[in-house]
Scaffold this motif. Structure first.
Motif, PDB file in Angstrom:
ATOM      1  N   THR A  13     -92.654  73.910 -11.559  1.00 50.90           N
ATOM      2  CA  THR A  13     -93.066  72.213 -11.708  1.00 50.90           C
ATOM      3  C   THR A  13     -94.061  71.506 -11.167  1.00 50.90           C
ATOM      4  O   THR A  13     -94.500  70.561 -12.235  1.00 50.90           O
ATOM      5  N   MET A  14     -94.870  72.467  -9.815  1.00 50.99           N
ATOM      6  CA  MET A  14     -95.716  71.849  -9.769  1.00 50.99           C
ATOM      7  C   MET A  14     -96.999  72.526 -10.992  1.00 50.99           C
ATOM      8  O   MET A  14     -97.623  71.583 -11.463  1.00 50.99           O
ATOM      9  N   GLN A  16     -96.701  72.120 -14.200  1.00 52.18           N
ATOM     10  CA  GLN A  16     -96.080  71.194 -14.856  1.00 52.18           C
ATOM     11  C   GLN A  16     -97.043  70.299 -14.150  1.00 52.18           C
ATOM     12  O   GLN A  16     -97.659  68.718 -15.629  1.00 52.18           O
ATOM     13  N   MET A  17     -96.389  69.304 -13.332  1.00 51.87           N
ATOM     14  CA  MET A  17     -96.794  68.416 -12.892  1.00 51.87           C
ATOM     15  C   MET A  17     -98.299  68.346 -13.037  1.00 51.87           C
ATOM     16  O   MET A  17     -99.264  66.780 -13.021  1.00 51.87           O
ATOM     17  N   ILE A  20     -99.724  67.843 -16.328  1.00 51.00           N
ATOM     18  CA  ILE A  20     -99.245  66.185 -17.499  1.00 51.00           C
ATOM     19  C   ILE A  20    -100.720  65.531 -16.974  1.00 51.00           C
ATOM     20  O   ILE A  20    -101.339  64.806 -17.617  1.00 51.00           O
ATOM     21  N   THR A  86    -100.427  73.144   0.720  1.00 51.27           N
ATOM     22  CA  THR A  86     -99.810  72.204   2.265  1.00 51.27           C
ATOM     23  C   THR A  86    -100.300  72.961   3.770  1.00 51.27           C
ATOM     24  O   THR A  86    -100.182  72.175   4.462  1.00 51.27           O
ATOM     25  N   GLN A 110    -101.593  62.347  -4.596  1.00 52.85           N
ATOM     26  CA  GLN A 110    -101.114  61.301  -5.725  1.00 52.85           C
ATOM     27  C   GLN A 110    -101.549  61.526  -6.471  1.00 52.85           C
ATOM     28  O   GLN A 110    -103.059  62.487  -6.694  1.00 52.85           O
ATOM     29  N   PRO A 111    -101.594  61.550  -8.095  1.00 56.04           N
ATOM     30  CA  PRO A 111    -102.504  61.702  -9.218  1.00 56.04           C
ATOM     31  C   PRO A 111    -103.538  61.042  -9.210  1.00 56.04           C
ATOM     32  O   PRO A 111    -104.609  62.425  -9.450  1.00 56.04           O
TER      33      PRO A 111
ATOM     34  N   GLY B 259     -96.375  59.538  -9.921  1.00 57.27           N
ATOM     35  CA  GLY B 259     -97.208  59.624  -8.726  1.00 57.27           C
ATOM     36  C   GLY B 259     -95.563  59.916  -7.836  1.00 57.27           C
ATOM     37  O   GLY B 259     -95.463  61.367  -6.804  1.00 57.27           O
ATOM     38  N   MET B 262     -94.157  63.031  -8.646  1.00 57.16           N
ATOM     39  CA  MET B 262     -95.259  64.353  -8.362  1.00 57.16           C
ATOM     40  C   MET B 262     -95.290  64.413  -6.719  1.00 57.16           C
ATOM     41  O   MET B 262     -95.276  65.940  -5.765  1.00 57.16           O
ATOM     42  N   VAL B 263     -95.210  63.950  -5.498  1.00 57.61           N
ATOM     43  CA  VAL B 263     -95.107  64.140  -4.374  1.00 57.61           C
ATOM     44  C   VAL B 263     -94.158  64.268  -4.569  1.00 57.61           C
ATOM     45  O   VAL B 263     -94.074  65.072  -3.017  1.00 57.61           O
ATOM     46  N   LEU B 265     -92.107  66.183  -6.019  1.00 58.12           N
ATOM     47  CA  LEU B 265     -91.993  67.973  -5.393  1.00 58.12           C
ATOM     48  C   LEU B 265     -92.849  68.014  -5.218  1.00 58.12           C
ATOM     49  O   LEU B 265     -92.640  69.636  -5.219  1.00 58.12           O
ATOM     50  N   GLN B 266     -94.169  67.548  -4.451  1.00 59.77           N
ATOM     51  CA  GLN B 266     -95.104  68.625  -3.835  1.00 59.77           C
ATOM     52  C   GLN B 266     -94.350  68.798  -2.855  1.00 59.77           C
ATOM     53  O   GLN B 266     -94.196  69.924  -2.176  1.00 59.77           O
ATOM     54  N   ASP B 269     -91.674  71.726  -3.257  1.00 61.33           N
ATOM     55  CA  ASP B 269     -92.912  73.090  -2.933  1.00 61.33           C
ATOM     56  C   ASP B 269     -92.672  73.366  -1.668  1.00 61.33           C
ATOM     57  O   ASP B 269     -92.513  74.507  -1.380  1.00 61.33           O
ATOM     58  N   ALA B 270     -93.363  72.376  -0.690  1.00 65.13           N
ATOM     59  CA  ALA B 270     -93.700  72.940   0.845  1.00 65.13           C
ATOM     60  C   ALA B 270     -92.294  73.317   1.757  1.00 65.13           C
ATOM     61  O   ALA B 270     -92.794  74.412   2.097  1.00 65.13           O
ATOM     62  N   GLN B 516     -93.372  64.588 -22.371  1.00 64.96           N
ATOM     63  CA  GLN B 516     -93.389  65.384 -21.395  1.00 64.96           C
ATOM     64  C   GLN B 516     -92.944  65.354 -19.953  1.00 64.96           C
ATOM     65  O   GLN B 516     -92.442  65.692 -19.234  1.00 64.96           O
ATOM     66  N   LEU B 517     -93.279  64.473 -19.758  1.00 59.10           N
ATOM     67  CA  LEU B 517     -92.522  64.072 -18.590  1.00 59.10           C
ATOM     68  C   LEU B 517     -91.014  64.092 -18.030  1.00 59.10           C
ATOM     69  O   LEU B 517     -90.463  64.863 -17.097  1.00 59.10           O
ATOM     70  N   GLY B 520     -90.297  67.444 -18.162  1.00 61.99           N
ATOM     71  CA  GLY B 520     -91.296  68.231 -16.726  1.00 61.99           C
ATOM     72  C   GLY B 520     -89.788  67.412 -15.783  1.00 61.99           C
ATOM     73  O   GLY B 520     -89.694  68.474 -14.884  1.00 61.99           O
ATOM     74  N   LEU B 521     -89.148  66.793 -15.897  1.00 62.62           N
ATOM     75  CA  LEU B 521     -88.775  65.913 -14.688  1.00 62.62           C
ATOM     76  C   LEU B 521     -87.065  66.671 -14.865  1.00 62.62           C
ATOM     77  O   LEU B 521     -86.577  66.781 -14.304  1.00 62.62           O
ATOM     78  N   SER B 523     -86.726  69.956 -15.635  1.00 66.00           N
ATOM     79  CA  SER B 523     -87.521  71.016 -15.543  1.00 66.00           C
ATOM     80  C   SER B 523     -86.777  71.361 -13.989  1.00 66.00           C
ATOM     81  O   SER B 523     -86.657  72.148 -13.258  1.00 66.00           O
ATOM     82  N   VAL B 524     -87.634  69.567 -12.944  1.00 61.46           N
ATOM     83  CA  VAL B 524     -87.900  70.168 -12.043  1.00 61.46           C
ATOM     84  C   VAL B 524     -86.110  69.551 -12.050  1.00 61.46           C
ATOM     85  O   VAL B 524     -85.988  70.365 -10.208  1.00 61.46           O
ATOM     86  N   GLU B 527     -85.092  72.727 -11.818  1.00 61.97           N
ATOM     87  CA  GLU B 527     -85.424  73.850 -10.270  1.00 61.97           C
ATOM     88  C   GLU B 527     -85.088  73.300  -8.943  1.00 61.97           C
ATOM     89  O   GLU B 527     -84.370  74.202  -7.960  1.00 61.97           O
ATOM     90  N   ASP B 592     -95.342  58.647  -0.649  1.00 60.98           N
ATOM     91  CA  ASP B 592     -95.318  58.090  -1.992  1.00 60.98           C
ATOM     92  C   ASP B 592     -95.399  56.678  -0.820  1.00 60.98           C
ATOM     93  O   ASP B 592     -95.450  55.848  -2.247  1.00 60.98           O
TER      94      ASP B 592
END
Lengths: 123, 609
Positions: A13-14, A16-17, A20, A86, A110-111, B259, B262-263, B265-266, B269-270, B516-517, B520-521, B523-524, B527, B592
């Motif tokens: 996922t990361m 892909q993000m 993108i 992190t 942020q992107p 954004g 993505m935040v 998802l991060q 992930d953390a 794509q987003l 990806g979403l 997939s998220v 996940e 965010d």
């Protein structure tokens, strides 16, 4: 010619993000799931890699070790490496710097923050 | 004296008497003959005088015949002239008739000349044989017998010649009258044809004007359609502009959504990494406890510490689980909302902007453009050349008519001149004079007709030329307007095509990353769901830890842990404390938010060596 960036993260996922975000800015993107796969792609890449974005904690080979291995390769010695993690402790940052990393980005980001750093490093 | 003498005496007397009587008779006859001779001489004189008169008459007849011959020659010349001027038709036939009559007149004149010579010869013979009375009388009687019919014949011949000439003149006059009638008829026919041509030209001009009016109406209709289409295009353009504005307004929202995703998802992930580390630490702790428990002295202490540690880990896991569940719920809701919104956006872009409206609009503009182009082609390629062709054809027809009338006029004038010449030669008012006057009248009439027709033709040509110029001017003006409309239609179509291409490019530009987003979403989401299942698997660990903690409470406490184990436990405690985890989660999930964006973008998160 578009710059090519290798993103290394065990989370698809990361990857892909990040992909993108970078593709939207016009960069070419290669992906790897860990440090071992990243080294293989760096060795076998048809085009030169302009930047490596790697996670810190990954199975088989983490980001610090990947940075060390990359710096051991002559033709990749000058490739910038940004660590995405992190971890924000000074000790970890110092480990990354000692291993040869170019920069450090703490998750979450942020992107546009990522694009600013990438553009600054590649340029 | 014999009786014979006696007999003879009376006989002699008788004879003498008879002789005397004969002599007396002879004398009387001689006297009578002399008288006759005198009469004959007188008659001879009279005859000679008459013969002279006859000869003079013959001479006059000969002169007349010569004049007639000259007249015939003149007539033949006139016939030749007439035949030359009118080589075909009644004039030529009349000339041929005159030529056929000429040999008969020649034969008649030849016979008259022969008779004249015979009369002269007879008179000469009579004059030389004046002494031979009987012969002279006989010959005279013969001559007189011959002269009577000859004179009659000559009289008849002369009369016949004059009559023939008169008849010829009358025939010629009749032929010329017939010619005149035919010419008049031909002129009338030509006039009718000209009138018909003029009517046809007027009808053609009327039809052309009607066609022009119809074309103009069609062009006005097409112009109205074009204006309607342009108005429709304006509405569509306004709608597209509004849609474009909405899309532009949506772009920042989409970027913010990206954004946020993505935040999140991060953060996910953390958290996942921390859970993995936690599980690994627990497993390591479990192994160490197992090893410590093998040592009998340190077992109580180890168990006591294990009890506290288990309690701490269980509490931490419970807190993490609660935070993660809340985060997962928020993340799932946000992702579903984002996916749904992006899907709707992509669908609206593809369906509303892509193929439907622009395709129909482009087809409408194309149709209008083709209609205008077709009208212009018809106007410029068919109407104007047709008008030119009609005008040129009418002008050529009128020119031909004028030429023919001029030719007729010239022929008639020439005939009139010839006839007048012949009349002047004769010196009298003959048929030819009448003919000449008639022909002159015909020529004058024909000239007047020609003049009138020429004037009419000139007016008609002027009208047609004016009509042609007007049609040219109208066609040029219409072509200009049509070209302007066509140019506008082309510009509008090109502008719409450019706008369509730009919009399609934008749609593709937005659609591809959006898709794509979306992937990806998805997939998220998958996940996240997998993570949820993995966390569910981790739940029994927590239960085991809880049971272990409860069991440890019943064990004696003993400080038998090694220094290594204590330092490890401290590291774990500091790392996975509730406050530290909450701080990490807040940074991961809520960084965010607008209130904390600046904080997330602080220099501490990014560092270049």
């Amino acid at each position: 010619m578009n710059k090519t960036i290798l993103t290394v993260d065990d989370s698809s996922t990361m990857r892909q993000m990040v992909g993108i975000t970078l593709k939207g800015a016009g960069f070419g993107v290669l992906e790897a799931g860990d440090g071992v796969e990243a080294l293989d792609k760096l060795r076998s890449a048809a085009r030169p890699i302009d930047l490596v974005l790697t996670d810190l904690n990954m199975p088989r080979m983490d980001g610090i070790e990947l940075t060390r291995q990359i710096r051991l390769l002559d033709h990749l010695r000058g490739v910038p490496i940004i660590l995405l993690t992190t971890e924000s402790s000074p000790e970890m940052k110092q480990r990354g710097k000692s291993a040869g990393a170019t920069g450090w980005i703490v998750k979450p980001f942020q992107p546009q923050q990522l694009l600013d750093v990438v553009t600054k490093v590649i340029r | 004296m014999q009786w014979t003498h006696l007999v003879q005496l009376p006989i002699a007397d008788y004879v003498i008497g008879q002789a005397l009587r004969l002599r007396h008779g002879a004398s009387e006859q001689r006297a009578a003959l002399g008288l006759d001779l005198e009469r004959l001489a007188t008659g001879r004189e009279q005859l000679l005088g008459w013969s002279q008169q006859t000869e003079a008459g013959f001479l006059r007849i000969g002169q007349f015949v010569a004049d007639s011959y000259q007249l015939l020659n003149t007539l033949r010349e006139a016939g030749l002239n007439i035949r030359r001027t009118a080589s075909e038709g009644p004039i030529g036939q009349n000339v041929q008739a005159l030529e056929r009559m000429a040999p008969g007149a020649f034969e008649l004149l030849a016979e008259a000349a022969l008779a004249q010579r015979r009369l002269i010869a007879g008179l000469e013979s009579t004059s030389t044989q004046v002494g031979d009375l009987e012969k002279g009388q006989h010959e005279l009687a013969t001559i007189l017998r011959g002269l009577g019919p000859l004179a009659t014949l000559l009289s008849i011949d002369s009369t016949t010649g004059a009559e023939s000439a008169r008849a010829s003149s009358q025939t010629l006059a009749a032929e010329l009258t017939q010619i005149n009638e035919r010419l008049r008829t031909w002129l009338d026919e030509q006039a009718d044809q000209i009138a018909a041509a003029r009517v046809e030209s007027r009808n053609q001009a009327t039809a052309l004007l009607a066609g022009l009016a119809a074309r103009e109406t069609a062009v006005v209709h097409q112009k109205t359609q074009c204006m309607t289409g342009v108005a429709h295009l304006g509405q569509e353009q306004a709608r597209l502009s509004l849609l474009s504005s909405r899309i532009e307004e949506l772009v920042p929202a989409v970027e913010a959504c990206l954004g946020q995703v993505m935040v999140a998802l991060q953060g996910h992930d953390a958290v996942r990494q921390r859970l993995e580390h936690c599980c690994a630490g627990i497993a390591e702790l479990d192994g160490q406890v197992t090893r410590d428990l093998d040592h009998p002295v340190s077992a109580p202490t180890a168990l006591a510490f294990l009890s506290r540690l288990s309690t701490l880990e269980a509490h931490q896991l419970s807190s993490i689980r609660a935070v993660i569940e809340e985060m997962m719920q928020r993340l799932s809701d946000g992702l579903r909302t984002a996916v749904s919104g992006l899907a709707n956006l992509v669908g609206s872009l593809e369906s509303g902007v892509g193929a439907g409206a622009f395709a129909a609009l482009t087809a409408t503009v194309q149709q209008i453009s083709e209609l205008v182009q077709g009208a212009l082609d018809t106007e410029s390629q068919l109407l104007a050349p047709a008008l030119h062709r009609s005008t040129e054809a009418a002008r050529a027809l009128f020119a031909a008519y004028r030429t023919e009338l001029k030719t007729i006029d010239s022929d008639l004038a020439l005939s009139a001149v010839n006839a007048q010449i012949q009349s002047s030669r004769n010196g009298t008012e003959s048929a030819l004079n009448i003919l000449g006057a008639h022909a002159g009248a015909i020529s004058l009439e024909a000239r007047q007709i020609s003049t009138r027709r020429a004037a009419e033709f000139t007016r008609l040509e002027d009208d047609l030329a004016l009509l042609s110029r007007q049609m040219d001017a109208e066609g040029a003006a219409r072509s200009t307007i049509g070209h302007q409309l066509l140019e506008q239609a082309h510009q509008t179509r090109d502008g719409l095509a450019d706008a369509e291409r730009d919009m399609n490019t934008q749609v593709q530009t937005i659609a591809q990353p959006a898709q794509q987003l979306q992937q990806g979403l998805l997939s998220v989401l998958a996940e996240v769901e997998e993570f949820g299942r993995a966390f569910t698997v981790a739940a029994p660990i927590q239960e085991s830890l809880d049971r272990l903690s409860r069991a440890a409470e019943h064990l004696p406490l003993a400080p038998y842990f090694s220094q290594k184990s204590e330092s490890r436990v401290e590291a774990l405690r500091s790392r996975y404390s509730l406050a530290a985890e909450r701080q990490l989660h807040d940074e991961a999930i809520w960084s965010d938010s607008p209130d904390r964006k600046d904080e997330s973008a602080a220099d501490s998160s990014v560092e270049l060596f």
